[in-house]
Design a protein around this motif. Sequence first.
Motif, short mmCIF file in Angstrom:
data_model
loop_
_atom_site.label_atom_id
_atom_site.label_comp_id
_atom_site.label_asym_id
_atom_site.label_seq_id
_atom_site.Cartn_x
_atom_site.Cartn_y
_atom_site.Cartn_z
N SER A 173 40.21 30.70 73.75
CA SER A 173 40.31 32.13 73.80
C SER A 173 41.73 32.35 74.23
O SER A 173 42.34 33.52 73.65
CB SER A 173 39.36 32.74 75.06
N ALA A 174 42.49 31.98 75.14
CA ALA A 174 43.62 32.21 75.64
C ALA A 174 44.91 32.03 74.33
O ALA A 174 45.56 32.92 74.15
CB ALA A 174 44.25 31.23 76.96
N ARG A 184 47.55 34.68 74.68
CA ARG A 184 47.85 34.44 76.26
C ARG A 184 48.51 33.06 76.64
O ARG A 184 49.22 32.77 77.66
CB ARG A 184 46.92 34.87 77.24
N ALA A 185 48.31 32.13 75.59
CA ALA A 185 48.78 30.88 75.89
C ALA A 185 49.47 30.35 74.60
O ALA A 185 48.91 30.72 73.57
CB ALA A 185 47.78 30.15 76.69
#
Length: 322
Positions: free
Chosen positions: A297-298, A303-304
Amino acid sequence: LSEELAARVASGDRRALAQAITLAESTRAEHRLRSEEILAELLPKTGGAHRVAITGLPGAGKSTLLDALGMVAVERARRVAILAVDPASAITGGSVLGDVVRMQRLAARAEVFLRASSNAAALGGTAPASREAVLLCEAAGFDLVLLETVGVGQAEQGAADVSDTLVALTLADAGDDVQGMKRGLIEVAHAVIVNKADGDLQSRALSYAAELAAALALLRAGAAPHVAAVSAKSERGVAELFDWLTAREAELRQGGELERLRREQALRALHRELGRVLLERACRADRVLARLPALESAVAEGRALPSAAARELCNALFSAKS
Ligand SMILES: Nc1nc2c(ncn2[C@@H]2O[C@H](COP(=O)(O)OP(=O)(O)O)[C@@H](O)[C@H]2O)c(=O)[nH]1
Ligand SMILES: [Mg+2]
């Protein structure tokens, strides 16, 4: 029993050989394990053949050439095994008639082992016959293993990984002029053969072969491939191609080049297998599975970084504490 099957393969039993190849090319884990047992038993009996791969686009005449070449080899008392991977049958998942129809004379010879497989899943579509299949043929006593492989994508490297000699089959009107000929092929082929040098195409095939020879001599100074025009259908140049293969084999054996080549191939296979089994194990590990959804998900949401997430998973896998 694995030992029993191995013994039957070693005695030259065709059905046992076919069965062992099926096990080796199966995607089922239990088949692979059995196959490894069989191969471990037979390993000392392997390595004896000249392994020749013929690669080229569909329609180039690979099967027709193998039929003619195989017949010459049989006449010269070679024990011939032919492994063909038919892409058409791989796509339809059905019949393997295409190759077998073109190799009728060989198929009719009791001393020849002919296997046309459509093992798309196990072999990755157009990949050449498996390394294991080649080893099994050698253990069964075949001293010339001919591989038909479709030359698209990364197939050349795959073919180079299982063969001693790579023959690229092309046509005068294939559209792959010297500049356009695939780089991979130019770098690895030991012979470039222009087929269908007969009828209306004859003069074009001959001049194209001459053009190729001149260009490849420049491009690969010192290691230029053998270039010739043949007609698989009328068998023009086929005996000469067989003689060239025989001379190359003798050269490879004399200079210790064959051993070096095979050591490199075995190591490449080890590294490939290592990558495969590590990935397989890692992706099933609890420590990875526990963290994977959150990291996915990240990464998906930006986000990552993929590289940081992959490293975190790897650290989780190998850290002492869970
Ligand atoms: N004129 C001519 N046709 C050929 C020759 N070799 C193969 N062919 C034809 O080309 C087509 C494709 O041959 P095939 O051996 O199946 O090609 P593959 O897909 O590379 O295995 C068939 O119709 C063959 O009869 C040749 O030397 N001359
Ligand atoms: Mg074919």
